[in-house]
Design a protein around this motif. Structure first.
Motif, PDB file in Angstrom:
ATOM      1  N   GLU A 267       0.861  -1.317   0.057  1.00 49.65           N
ATOM      2  CA  GLU A 267      -0.283   0.076  -0.280  1.00 49.65           C
ATOM      3  C   GLU A 267       0.837   1.157  -0.366  1.00 49.65           C
ATOM      4  O   GLU A 267       0.034   2.273  -0.771  1.00 49.65           O
ATOM      5  N   ALA A 268       1.871   1.289   0.198  1.00 50.11           N
ATOM      6  CA  ALA A 268       2.926   2.057   0.889  1.00 50.11           C
ATOM      7  C   ALA A 268       3.425   2.699  -0.328  1.00 50.11           C
ATOM      8  O   ALA A 268       4.117   3.633  -0.407  1.00 50.11           O
ATOM      9  N   GLY A 269       3.260   1.978  -1.056  1.00 45.93           N
ATOM     10  CA  GLY A 269       4.594   1.816  -3.053  1.00 45.93           C
ATOM     11  C   GLY A 269       5.716   1.429  -2.522  1.00 45.93           C
ATOM     12  O   GLY A 269       6.634   1.682  -3.459  1.00 45.93           O
ATOM     13  N   LEU A 270       6.153   0.436  -1.086  1.00 40.88           N
ATOM     14  CA  LEU A 270       7.443  -0.085  -1.414  1.00 40.88           C
ATOM     15  C   LEU A 270       7.551  -1.237  -1.799  1.00 40.88           C
ATOM     16  O   LEU A 270       8.659  -1.840  -1.971  1.00 40.88           O
ATOM     17  N   VAL A 271       7.059  -2.278  -2.281  1.00 42.21           N
ATOM     18  CA  VAL A 271       6.810  -3.461  -2.343  1.00 42.21           C
ATOM     19  C   VAL A 271       5.523  -3.282  -3.718  1.00 42.21           C
ATOM     20  O   VAL A 271       4.884  -3.102  -3.484  1.00 42.21           O
ATOM     21  N   ARG A 272       5.613  -4.373  -4.635  1.00 38.44           N
ATOM     22  CA  ARG A 272       5.158  -4.475  -5.701  1.00 38.44           C
ATOM     23  C   ARG A 272       4.375  -6.061  -5.477  1.00 38.44           C
ATOM     24  O   ARG A 272       5.060  -6.913  -5.505  1.00 38.44           O
ATOM     25  N   ARG A 273       3.289  -6.185  -5.597  1.00 34.50           N
ATOM     26  CA  ARG A 273       2.444  -7.469  -5.518  1.00 34.50           C
ATOM     27  C   ARG A 273       2.440  -8.116  -7.194  1.00 34.50           C
ATOM     28  O   ARG A 273       1.184  -7.219  -7.870  1.00 34.50           O
ATOM     29  N   ILE A 274       2.175  -8.624  -7.914  1.00 31.81           N
ATOM     30  CA  ILE A 274       2.630  -9.827  -9.456  1.00 31.81           C
ATOM     31  C   ILE A 274       1.596 -10.959  -8.969  1.00 31.81           C
ATOM     32  O   ILE A 274       1.691 -11.509  -8.134  1.00 31.81           O
ATOM     33  N   GLN A 275       0.364 -11.123 -10.027  1.00 30.94           N
ATOM     34  CA  GLN A 275       0.556 -12.200  -9.723  1.00 30.94           C
ATOM     35  C   GLN A 275       0.533 -12.684 -11.094  1.00 30.94           C
ATOM     36  O   GLN A 275      -0.525 -12.342 -11.507  1.00 30.94           O
ATOM     37  N   PRO A 276       0.906 -12.968 -11.577  1.00 33.12           N
ATOM     38  CA  PRO A 276       1.035 -13.448 -13.518  1.00 33.12           C
ATOM     39  C   PRO A 276       0.338 -14.657 -14.014  1.00 33.12           C
ATOM     40  O   PRO A 276       0.071 -15.987 -13.431  1.00 33.12           O
ATOM     41  N   GLY A 277      -1.001 -14.318 -14.761  1.00 29.59           N
ATOM     42  CA  GLY A 277      -2.135 -15.774 -15.016  1.00 29.59           C
ATOM     43  C   GLY A 277      -2.665 -16.022 -13.956  1.00 29.59           C
ATOM     44  O   GLY A 277      -3.326 -15.093 -13.127  1.00 29.59           O
ATOM     45  N   ARG A 278      -2.675 -17.671 -13.612  1.00 29.66           N
ATOM     46  CA  ARG A 278      -3.597 -18.136 -11.727  1.00 29.66           C
ATOM     47  C   ARG A 278      -2.387 -18.314 -11.362  1.00 29.66           C
ATOM     48  O   ARG A 278      -2.831 -18.894 -10.482  1.00 29.66           O
TER      49      ARG A 278
END
Length: 142
Positions: free
Chosen positions: A63-74
């Motif tokens: 939420e603070a933009g220090l980490v990125r969450r990715i979830q490619p495909g399923r």
């Protein structure tokens, strides 16, 4: 290096805590890992940290933009500390390994929406799918 992580937390108006520092360090050293891996990495430094604490830290850092969450495909959600640029990812269809890919240069297919429906577009997410060198070598040797 801890001073850099502390500065990043403070710049995002987050308190500096040992779990936050441990999560940031884990993601700096091990990009594209899932939550269970983050928990294991953090517990190597902080054995008593709870699952919930790591989940809470990941949410706060995202939420603070220090980490990125990715979830490619399923696939399972993964986390990385590389933020602030619009990079993309390449994913192996066989083993699931993920690598960063800098933004395409030159001919860029499909990065400009044909109809943005009035949205102000500020990011394009691109995932390249294929076979990593290790899996390709395994297929050839079989």
């Amino acid at each position: 290096m801890t001073a850099d992580l502390e500065a990043r937390l403070r710049a995002a108006s987050l308190r500096v805590t040992r779990p936050r520092l441990a999560v940031l360090a884990a993601l700096r050293d091990h990009p594209h890992v899932d939550t269970d891996t983050v928990i294991a990495l953090v517990r190597s430094d902080l054995p008593t940290v709870s699952h919930q604490a790591v989940y809470d830290v990941l949410r706060a850092l995202t939420e603070a933009g220090l980490v990125r969450r990715i979830q490619p495909g399923r696939s399972t959600a993964r986390y990385e500390a590389r933020v602030g640029d619009n990079h993309h990812h390449v994913v192996c269809r066989s083993c699931g390994v993920i690598a960063d890919v800098d933004c395409a240069v030159g001919h860029v297919p499909c990065l400009t929406a044909s109809d943005d429906h009035g949205f102000v577009v500020d990011e394009a997410e691109v995932v390249y799918w294929g076979t990593c060198p290790d899996c390709a070598a395994d297929r050839i040797s079989q």
